[in-house]
Design an enzyme around this catalytic site. Sequence first.
Site, PDB file in Angstrom:
ATOM      1  N   TYR A 137      30.159  20.544  84.005  1.00 44.66           N
ATOM      2  CA  TYR A 137      29.555  21.732  84.821  1.00 44.66           C
ATOM      3  C   TYR A 137      28.035  21.235  85.422  1.00 44.66           C
ATOM      4  CZ  TYR A 137      28.904  26.465  86.146  1.00 44.66           C
ATOM      5  OH  TYR A 137      28.533  27.682  86.673  1.00 44.66           O
ATOM      6  N   LYS A 165      33.403  20.346  87.580  1.00 46.99           N
ATOM      7  CA  LYS A 165      32.956  21.735  88.308  1.00 46.99           C
ATOM      8  C   LYS A 165      31.371  21.322  89.092  1.00 46.99           C
ATOM      9  CE  LYS A 165      31.880  26.450  88.779  1.00 46.99           C
ATOM     10  NZ  LYS A 165      31.283  27.648  88.199  1.00 46.99           N
TER      11      LYS A 165
END
Length: 298
Positions: A137, A165
């Site tokens: 992330y 992500k």
Amino acid sequence: MVKKIIGVIPPIITPVDENEKVDEKALRLLINHCIKNGIHGIFVAGSNGECLALTQKERDRAIKITLDEVAGRVPVIAGVMDSSTIRVIENIKRFEDMGGKTAVVTPVFYARHATQDESVKHFEAIANATEADLMIYNIPPFTGQTLKAETIFKIAEIDKVIGYKDTSGQLPEFIKCLRYFEGTDFILHQGATNLAMASMLLGADGYIPSLAPLFPMPHIKLYEAGKSGDIEAVKKWGAIVDDICKIYPMAKSQTASTKYAISKLGFLAKRVIRPTEPITVDEERRIDAKIEELKEYM
């Protein structure tokens, strides 16, 4: 490995009561609303879920309730981010004990001199301590570090790291990843909704929009159009999603604006966790007006 964590996967808000404890009933209703309306997965305990504002006990409760309510119907990814490697490992161990399968991990934060190499070592140590799958992330405003595409390539070589992500907002770096991982099983999600149109057409596996629970249809339509390569449909639905995104800056805090907007579903409170400023009456009016404009897409 087959890609399973794809599509529209909102980082759901965490409804809380007046004592800032998880409102279990509201959270369960929100999860079922998402699944009923075709959302492809749930991201719990993300930034939008105020994961680091909750106490550790309540953060764990939010994750446990989500896993229980979803009951395998769609994939669940959960934020285990924290300020050191050992703290992340402790978080992920509890997540595993709850039956969780895929954890979302950022670089460490509150670390003034964190480096790209430290982030690679961070993921190596976590992977060695868990059986769960890991998703990278990248969210520089919250971590103080922007992971470069070349760093993502290195982390992706670590066993158990299955996807990424990207909420850096740096589309050229994300495009490097799309090219590098093309034809592989590595999952790539766009975390900046304003970049979803381009990202989907260029091969992203999905995106992570905070307001998808309130407006599921246009977000799903954008995803489907992007995957099919339908440029005109992407332009159509992308323009609507961009209009929805105008809600985010309508309050001082994006958390407050998002929570208020989603509270219009009628079964959860708009309450945010201190010290976030609560939404004002004027801000509510502006959001109400925009939601009214977009009500056909709810």
